[in-house]
Design a protein around this motif. Structure first.
Motif, PDB file in Angstrom:
ATOM      1  N   ASN A 168       0.839  -1.198   0.000  1.00 47.94           N
ATOM      2  CA  ASN A 168       0.000   0.000   0.000  1.00 47.94           C
ATOM      3  C   ASN A 168       0.870   1.241   0.000  1.00 47.94           C
ATOM      4  O   ASN A 168       1.939   1.264   0.607  1.00 47.94           O
ATOM      5  CB  ASN A 168      -0.899   0.021   1.235  1.00 47.94           C
ATOM      6  CG  ASN A 168      -1.887  -1.115   1.240  1.00 47.94           C
ATOM      7  OD1 ASN A 168      -2.504  -1.410   0.236  1.00 47.94           O
ATOM      8  ND2 ASN A 168      -2.020  -1.772   2.372  1.00 47.94           N
ATOM      9  N   VAL A 169       0.380   2.281  -0.651  1.00 46.50           N
ATOM     10  CA  VAL A 169       1.058   3.577  -0.670  1.00 46.50           C
ATOM     11  C   VAL A 169       0.232   4.540   0.168  1.00 46.50           C
ATOM     12  O   VAL A 169      -0.987   4.598   0.036  1.00 46.50           O
ATOM     13  CB  VAL A 169       1.204   4.108  -2.114  1.00 46.50           C
ATOM     14  CG1 VAL A 169       1.791   5.513  -2.114  1.00 46.50           C
ATOM     15  CG2 VAL A 169       2.056   3.168  -2.934  1.00 46.50           C
ATOM     16  N   THR A 170       0.899   5.287   1.064  1.00 51.59           N
ATOM     17  CA  THR A 170       0.212   6.272   1.891  1.00 51.59           C
ATOM     18  C   THR A 170       0.871   7.632   1.696  1.00 51.59           C
ATOM     19  O   THR A 170       2.012   7.730   1.266  1.00 51.59           O
ATOM     20  CB  THR A 170       0.271   5.899   3.387  1.00 51.59           C
ATOM     21  OG1 THR A 170       1.625   5.810   3.784  1.00 51.59           O
ATOM     22  CG2 THR A 170      -0.428   4.588   3.652  1.00 51.59           C
ATOM     23  N   ALA A 171       0.131   8.678   2.014  1.00 48.13           N
ATOM     24  CA  ALA A 171       0.640  10.043   1.916  1.00 48.13           C
ATOM     25  C   ALA A 171       0.567  10.691   3.296  1.00 48.13           C
ATOM     26  O   ALA A 171      -0.409  10.518   4.022  1.00 48.13           O
ATOM     27  CB  ALA A 171      -0.172  10.848   0.922  1.00 48.13           C
ATOM     28  N   VAL A 201       2.623  17.206   3.198  1.00 49.64           N
ATOM     29  CA  VAL A 201       2.367  17.783   1.883  1.00 49.64           C
ATOM     30  C   VAL A 201       3.230  17.070   0.857  1.00 49.64           C
ATOM     31  O   VAL A 201       4.413  17.362   0.712  1.00 49.64           O
ATOM     32  CB  VAL A 201       2.679  19.297   1.877  1.00 49.64           C
ATOM     33  CG1 VAL A 201       2.421  19.897   0.509  1.00 49.64           C
ATOM     34  CG2 VAL A 201       1.866  20.004   2.941  1.00 49.64           C
ATOM     35  N   GLY A 202       2.666  16.082   0.176  1.00 51.39           N
ATOM     36  CA  GLY A 202       3.357  15.424  -0.910  1.00 51.39           C
ATOM     37  C   GLY A 202       4.323  14.320  -0.547  1.00 51.39           C
ATOM     38  O   GLY A 202       5.026  13.822  -1.411  1.00 51.39           O
ATOM     39  N   ASP A 203       4.408  13.917   0.714  1.00 49.52           N
ATOM     40  CA  ASP A 203       5.307  12.836   1.097  1.00 49.52           C
ATOM     41  C   ASP A 203       4.611  11.496   0.913  1.00 49.52           C
ATOM     42  O   ASP A 203       3.592  11.229   1.541  1.00 49.52           O
ATOM     43  CB  ASP A 203       5.759  12.980   2.556  1.00 49.52           C
ATOM     44  CG  ASP A 203       6.603  14.218   2.778  1.00 49.52           C
ATOM     45  OD1 ASP A 203       7.298  14.634   1.832  1.00 49.52           O
ATOM     46  OD2 ASP A 203       6.575  14.761   3.894  1.00 49.52           O
ATOM     47  N   LEU A 204       5.149  10.648   0.052  1.00 46.00           N
ATOM     48  CA  LEU A 204       4.583   9.330  -0.205  1.00 46.00           C
ATOM     49  C   LEU A 204       5.453   8.256   0.436  1.00 46.00           C
ATOM     50  O   LEU A 204       6.679   8.341   0.425  1.00 46.00           O
ATOM     51  CB  LEU A 204       4.500   9.055  -1.709  1.00 46.00           C
ATOM     52  CG  LEU A 204       3.554   9.914  -2.523  1.00 46.00           C
ATOM     53  CD1 LEU A 204       3.686   9.566  -4.001  1.00 46.00           C
ATOM     54  CD2 LEU A 204       2.125   9.709  -2.064  1.00 46.00           C
ATOM     55  N   TYR A 205       4.795   7.227   0.971  1.00 44.41           N
ATOM     56  CA  TYR A 205       5.494   6.111   1.596  1.00 44.41           C
ATOM     57  C   TYR A 205       4.868   4.805   1.143  1.00 44.41           C
ATOM     58  O   TYR A 205       3.670   4.745   0.883  1.00 44.41           O
ATOM     59  CB  TYR A 205       5.395   6.183   3.129  1.00 44.41           C
ATOM     60  CG  TYR A 205       6.088   7.379   3.701  1.00 44.41           C
ATOM     61  CD1 TYR A 205       7.430   7.314   4.050  1.00 44.41           C
ATOM     62  CD2 TYR A 205       5.416   8.574   3.888  1.00 44.41           C
ATOM     63  CE1 TYR A 205       8.085   8.412   4.573  1.00 44.41           C
ATOM     64  CE2 TYR A 205       6.057   9.682   4.407  1.00 44.41           C
ATOM     65  CZ  TYR A 205       7.390   9.594   4.747  1.00 44.41           C
ATOM     66  OH  TYR A 205       8.034  10.686   5.257  1.00 44.41           O
ATOM     67  N   VAL A 206       5.677   3.765   1.077  1.00 46.76           N
ATOM     68  CA  VAL A 206       5.171   2.429   0.821  1.00 46.76           C
ATOM     69  C   VAL A 206       5.049   1.751   2.183  1.00 46.76           C
ATOM     70  O   VAL A 206       5.935   1.850   3.022  1.00 46.76           O
ATOM     71  CB  VAL A 206       6.085   1.632  -0.144  1.00 46.76           C
ATOM     72  CG1 VAL A 206       7.450   1.410   0.419  1.00 46.76           C
ATOM     73  CG2 VAL A 206       5.449   0.327  -0.527  1.00 46.76           C
ATOM     74  N   PRO A 214      10.250   5.868   2.131  1.00 46.90           N
ATOM     75  CA  PRO A 214       9.925   6.973   1.233  1.00 46.90           C
ATOM     76  C   PRO A 214       9.895   6.538  -0.238  1.00 46.90           C
ATOM     77  O   PRO A 214      10.665   5.693  -0.667  1.00 46.90           O
ATOM     78  CB  PRO A 214      11.065   7.973   1.457  1.00 46.90           C
ATOM     79  CG  PRO A 214      11.614   7.632   2.794  1.00 46.90           C
ATOM     80  CD  PRO A 214      11.442   6.149   2.935  1.00 46.90           C
ATOM     81  N   LEU A 215       8.985   7.152  -0.986  1.00 46.61           N
ATOM     82  CA  LEU A 215       8.866   6.929  -2.421  1.00 46.61           C
ATOM     83  C   LEU A 215       9.157   8.214  -3.172  1.00 46.61           C
ATOM     84  O   LEU A 215       8.892   9.306  -2.678  1.00 46.61           O
ATOM     85  CB  LEU A 215       7.449   6.480  -2.783  1.00 46.61           C
ATOM     86  CG  LEU A 215       7.004   5.109  -2.332  1.00 46.61           C
ATOM     87  CD1 LEU A 215       5.539   4.902  -2.681  1.00 46.61           C
ATOM     88  CD2 LEU A 215       7.856   4.032  -2.954  1.00 46.61           C
ATOM     89  N   HIS A 216       9.677   8.058  -4.381  1.00 49.60           N
ATOM     90  CA  HIS A 216       9.871   9.192  -5.278  1.00 49.60           C
ATOM     91  C   HIS A 216       9.083   8.915  -6.549  1.00 49.60           C
ATOM     92  O   HIS A 216       9.092   7.791  -7.059  1.00 49.60           O
ATOM     93  CB  HIS A 216      11.357   9.365  -5.620  1.00 49.60           C
ATOM     94  CG  HIS A 216      12.188   9.686  -4.421  1.00 49.60           C
ATOM     95  ND1 HIS A 216      12.171  10.924  -3.820  1.00 49.60           N
ATOM     96  CD2 HIS A 216      13.028   8.929  -3.690  1.00 49.60           C
ATOM     97  CE1 HIS A 216      12.978  10.910  -2.784  1.00 49.60           C
ATOM     98  NE2 HIS A 216      13.511   9.709  -2.686  1.00 49.60           N
ATOM     99  N   GLN A 263       6.011   6.679 -12.547  1.00 51.83           N
ATOM    100  CA  GLN A 263       6.545   5.521 -11.843  1.00 51.83           C
ATOM    101  C   GLN A 263       6.953   5.933 -10.440  1.00 51.83           C
ATOM    102  O   GLN A 263       7.448   7.047 -10.231  1.00 51.83           O
ATOM    103  CB  GLN A 263       7.768   4.949 -12.564  1.00 51.83           C
ATOM    104  CG  GLN A 263       7.459   4.356 -13.905  1.00 51.83           C
ATOM    105  CD  GLN A 263       8.692   3.727 -14.547  1.00 51.83           C
ATOM    106  OE1 GLN A 263       9.819   4.006 -14.167  1.00 51.83           O
ATOM    107  NE2 GLN A 263       8.455   2.879 -15.527  1.00 51.83           N
ATOM    108  N   LEU A 264       6.745   5.032  -9.475  1.00 46.31           N
ATOM    109  CA  LEU A 264       7.154   5.261  -8.103  1.00 46.31           C
ATOM    110  C   LEU A 264       8.345   4.365  -7.796  1.00 46.31           C
ATOM    111  O   LEU A 264       8.352   3.190  -8.178  1.00 46.31           O
ATOM    112  CB  LEU A 264       6.020   4.936  -7.143  1.00 46.31           C
ATOM    113  CG  LEU A 264       4.755   5.774  -7.294  1.00 46.31           C
ATOM    114  CD1 LEU A 264       3.675   5.257  -6.362  1.00 46.31           C
ATOM    115  CD2 LEU A 264       5.047   7.235  -7.025  1.00 46.31           C
ATOM    116  N   HIS A 265       9.341   4.915  -7.095  1.00 41.72           N
ATOM    117  CA  HIS A 265      10.531   4.159  -6.731  1.00 41.72           C
ATOM    118  C   HIS A 265      10.783   4.322  -5.239  1.00 41.72           C
ATOM    119  O   HIS A 265      10.777   5.440  -4.735  1.00 41.72           O
ATOM    120  CB  HIS A 265      11.754   4.630  -7.530  1.00 41.72           C
ATOM    121  CG  HIS A 265      11.652   4.308  -8.975  1.00 41.72           C
ATOM    122  ND1 HIS A 265      12.111   3.142  -9.503  1.00 41.72           N
ATOM    123  CD2 HIS A 265      11.119   5.021  -9.999  1.00 41.72           C
ATOM    124  CE1 HIS A 265      11.866   3.133 -10.816  1.00 41.72           C
ATOM    125  NE2 HIS A 265      11.263   4.255 -11.128  1.00 41.72           N
ATOM    126  N   ALA A 266      11.026   3.204  -4.546  1.00 39.42           N
ATOM    127  CA  ALA A 266      11.341   3.228  -3.123  1.00 39.42           C
ATOM    128  C   ALA A 266      12.840   3.352  -2.922  1.00 39.42           C
ATOM    129  O   ALA A 266      13.613   2.850  -3.717  1.00 39.42           O
ATOM    130  CB  ALA A 266      10.834   1.947  -2.452  1.00 39.42           C
TER     131      ALA A 266
END
Length: 55
Positions: A5-8, A11-16, A35-37, A48-51
């Motif tokens: 799952n991806v969570t936020a 402001v704009g910080d994404l995590y797996v 953290p994801l980019h 694309q998301l990268h951990a």
């Protein structure tokens, strides 16, 4: 690959989200929240998301 799952947060910080159950992500050193980019192609819009995995 494993489904996760991806969570936020903030402001704009994404995590797996990962579980520490001895699975593939645990063996790669991915913590509970890694953290994801996001990378976006300006021509076609592919995203694309990268951990950040520790080595």
């Amino acid at each position: 690959m494993e489904k996760t799952n991806v969570t936020a947060e903030g402001v704009g910080d994404l995590y797996v989200e990962t579980e520490r159950d001895g699975g593939v992500l645990d063996r790669l050193g991915v913590g509970h929240q890694t953290p994801l980019h996001a990378f976006l192609c300006p021509e076609c819009g592919l995203t694309q998301l990268h951990a950040e995995l520790s080595e």
